[in-house]
Design a protein around this motif. Structure first.
Motif, PDB file in Angstrom:
ATOM      1  N   UNK A   1       0.774  -1.063  -0.481  1.00 11.89           N
ATOM      2  CA  UNK A   1      -0.433  -0.056  -0.085  1.00 11.89           C
ATOM      3  C   UNK A   1       1.308   1.015   0.180  1.00 11.89           C
ATOM      4  N   UNK A   2       1.430   0.659   0.635  1.00  7.55           N
ATOM      5  CA  UNK A   2       2.996   2.093   0.929  1.00  7.55           C
ATOM      6  C   UNK A   2       3.341   2.916  -0.380  1.00  7.55           C
ATOM      7  N   UNK A   3       3.536   1.450  -1.354  1.00  9.29           N
ATOM      8  CA  UNK A   3       3.904   1.488  -2.714  1.00  9.29           C
ATOM      9  C   UNK A   3       3.450   2.088  -3.790  1.00  9.29           C
ATOM     10  N   UNK A   4       1.870   2.200  -3.288  1.00  8.01           N
ATOM     11  CA  UNK A   4       0.956   3.064  -4.034  1.00  8.01           C
ATOM     12  C   UNK A   4       0.021   2.174  -4.629  1.00  8.01           C
ATOM     13  N   UNK A   5       0.152   0.763  -4.283  1.00  2.53           N
ATOM     14  CA  UNK A   5      -0.979  -0.253  -5.005  1.00  2.53           C
ATOM     15  C   UNK A   5      -1.966  -0.398  -3.556  1.00  2.53           C
ATOM     16  N   UNK A   6      -3.277  -0.440  -4.512  1.00  2.88           N
ATOM     17  CA  UNK A   6      -4.744  -0.085  -4.170  1.00  2.88           C
ATOM     18  C   UNK A   6      -5.474  -1.950  -3.785  1.00  2.88           C
ATOM     19  N   UNK A   7      -5.162  -2.411  -1.687  1.00  2.12           N
ATOM     20  CA  UNK A   7      -4.995  -3.696  -1.416  1.00  2.12           C
ATOM     21  C   UNK A   7      -6.384  -3.234  -0.322  1.00  2.12           C
ATOM     22  N   UNK A   8      -7.444  -3.784  -0.850  1.00  2.00           N
ATOM     23  CA  UNK A   8      -8.787  -3.568  -0.254  1.00  2.00           C
ATOM     24  C   UNK A   8      -8.774  -4.657   0.560  1.00  2.00           C
ATOM     25  N   UNK A   9      -9.416  -4.540   1.655  1.00  3.33           N
ATOM     26  CA  UNK A   9      -9.473  -5.609   2.989  1.00  3.33           C
ATOM     27  C   UNK A   9     -10.698  -5.966   3.319  1.00  3.33           C
ATOM     28  N   UNK A  10     -11.906  -6.939   3.165  1.00  4.68           N
ATOM     29  CA  UNK A  10     -13.371  -7.590   3.472  1.00  4.68           C
ATOM     30  C   UNK A  10     -13.360  -8.279   4.797  1.00  4.68           C
ATOM     31  N   UNK A  11     -13.723  -8.010   5.726  1.00  2.00           N
ATOM     32  CA  UNK A  11     -13.906  -8.883   6.559  1.00  2.00           C
ATOM     33  C   UNK A  11     -15.122 -10.178   6.732  1.00  2.00           C
ATOM     34  N   UNK A  12     -14.917 -11.319   7.299  1.00  4.12           N
ATOM     35  CA  UNK A  12     -15.731 -12.513   6.953  1.00  4.12           C
ATOM     36  C   UNK A  12     -15.491 -13.290   7.740  1.00  4.12           C
ATOM     37  N   UNK A  13     -16.856 -13.730   8.710  1.00  2.00           N
ATOM     38  CA  UNK A  13     -16.351 -14.787  10.032  1.00  2.00           C
ATOM     39  C   UNK A  13     -16.200 -16.999   9.077  1.00  2.00           C
ATOM     40  N   UNK A  14     -15.189 -16.824   9.612  1.00  2.00           N
ATOM     41  CA  UNK A  14     -15.153 -18.499   9.305  1.00  2.00           C
ATOM     42  C   UNK A  14     -15.175 -19.392  10.538  1.00  2.00           C
ATOM     43  N   UNK A  15     -15.387 -20.463  10.494  1.00  4.18           N
ATOM     44  CA  UNK A  15     -15.603 -21.333  12.087  1.00  4.18           C
ATOM     45  C   UNK A  15     -14.054 -22.100  11.754  1.00  4.18           C
ATOM     46  N   UNK A  16     -13.240 -21.783  13.130  1.00  2.00           N
ATOM     47  CA  UNK A  16     -12.267 -22.192  13.523  1.00  2.00           C
ATOM     48  C   UNK A  16     -12.262 -22.897  14.622  1.00  2.00           C
ATOM     49  N   UNK A  17     -11.439 -23.365  15.747  1.00  2.00           N
ATOM     50  CA  UNK A  17     -10.980 -24.119  16.376  1.00  2.00           C
ATOM     51  C   UNK A  17     -11.887 -24.288  17.502  1.00  2.00           C
ATOM     52  N   UNK A  18     -12.228 -22.513  17.687  1.00  2.00           N
ATOM     53  CA  UNK A  18     -12.824 -22.230  19.066  1.00  2.00           C
ATOM     54  C   UNK A  18     -14.817 -21.603  18.801  1.00  2.00           C
ATOM     55  N   UNK A  19     -15.290 -22.083  17.904  1.00  2.00           N
ATOM     56  CA  UNK A  19     -16.005 -21.073  16.903  1.00  2.00           C
ATOM     57  C   UNK A  19     -15.411 -20.156  15.888  1.00  2.00           C
ATOM     58  N   UNK A  20     -16.802 -19.416  15.834  1.00  2.00           N
ATOM     59  CA  UNK A  20     -16.928 -18.688  14.528  1.00  2.00           C
ATOM     60  C   UNK A  20     -15.896 -17.613  15.153  1.00  2.00           C
ATOM     61  N   UNK A  21     -14.983 -17.052  13.954  1.00  2.00           N
ATOM     62  CA  UNK A  21     -13.993 -15.289  13.972  1.00  2.00           C
ATOM     63  C   UNK A  21     -14.183 -15.014  12.879  1.00  2.00           C
ATOM     64  N   UNK A  22     -13.732 -13.615  13.488  1.00  2.00           N
ATOM     65  CA  UNK A  22     -14.063 -13.058  11.957  1.00  2.00           C
ATOM     66  C   UNK A  22     -12.194 -12.686  11.808  1.00  2.00           C
ATOM     67  N   UNK A  23     -11.697 -12.558  10.121  1.00  2.00           N
ATOM     68  CA  UNK A  23     -10.980 -12.399   9.802  1.00  2.00           C
ATOM     69  C   UNK A  23     -10.636 -11.601   8.146  1.00  2.00           C
ATOM     70  N   UNK A  24      -9.516 -11.072   7.938  1.00  2.00           N
ATOM     71  CA  UNK A  24      -9.465 -10.100   7.330  1.00  2.00           C
ATOM     72  C   UNK A  24      -9.694 -10.990   5.687  1.00  2.00           C
ATOM     73  N   UNK A  25     -10.293 -10.507   4.297  1.00  2.11           N
ATOM     74  CA  UNK A  25      -9.681 -11.161   3.048  1.00  2.11           C
ATOM     75  C   UNK A  25      -9.005  -9.510   2.690  1.00  2.11           C
ATOM     76  N   UNK A  26      -8.302 -10.160   1.842  1.00  2.00           N
ATOM     77  CA  UNK A  26      -6.998  -8.891   0.797  1.00  2.00           C
ATOM     78  C   UNK A  26      -7.076  -9.119   0.008  1.00  2.00           C
ATOM     79  N   UNK A  27      -7.919  -8.310  -1.210  1.00  2.00           N
ATOM     80  CA  UNK A  27      -7.697  -8.168  -2.321  1.00  2.00           C
ATOM     81  C   UNK A  27      -7.087  -6.989  -3.391  1.00  2.00           C
ATOM     82  N   UNK A  28      -6.596  -7.637  -4.308  1.00  2.00           N
ATOM     83  CA  UNK A  28      -5.845  -5.957  -4.840  1.00  2.00           C
ATOM     84  C   UNK A  28      -6.490  -5.371  -5.958  1.00  2.00           C
TER      85      UNK A  28
END
Length: 72
Positions: free
Chosen positions: A40-67
């Motif tokens: 991003x500091x070099x000028x690339x546009x990378x966005x993140x979207x939060x999504x919920x996934x099932x983990x070891x301890x239940x549902x957790x929120x993670x970021x998915x990055x897109x160029x």
């Protein structure tokens, strides 16, 4: 090719994006957010979207990055 360049190339070719888990499995990168910050500091546009996934301890929120290659 270094790890940061490999991650950028992956984001360029995979429209589904990447999560931290993907970065660990594919590139051994444990700090994807830091790599994204560098590109991003070099000028690339990378966005993140939060999504919920099932983990070891239940549902957790993670970021998915897109160029963003085209401005809509």
């Amino acid at each position: 090719m270094n790890q940061r360049k490999a991650i950028l190339k992956y984001l360029e070719t995979h429209k589904k994006g990447m999560t931290a888990r993907d970065a660990i499995e594919k590139f051994g990168c444990t700090r994807l957010a830091a790599v994204v910050a560098v590109w991003r500091s070099k000028g690339y546009i990378i966005v993140s979207k939060r999504e919920t996934v099932t983990g070891r301890y239940g549902n957790v929120s993670v970021a998915r990055y897109f160029l963003v290659t085209e401005v809509e």
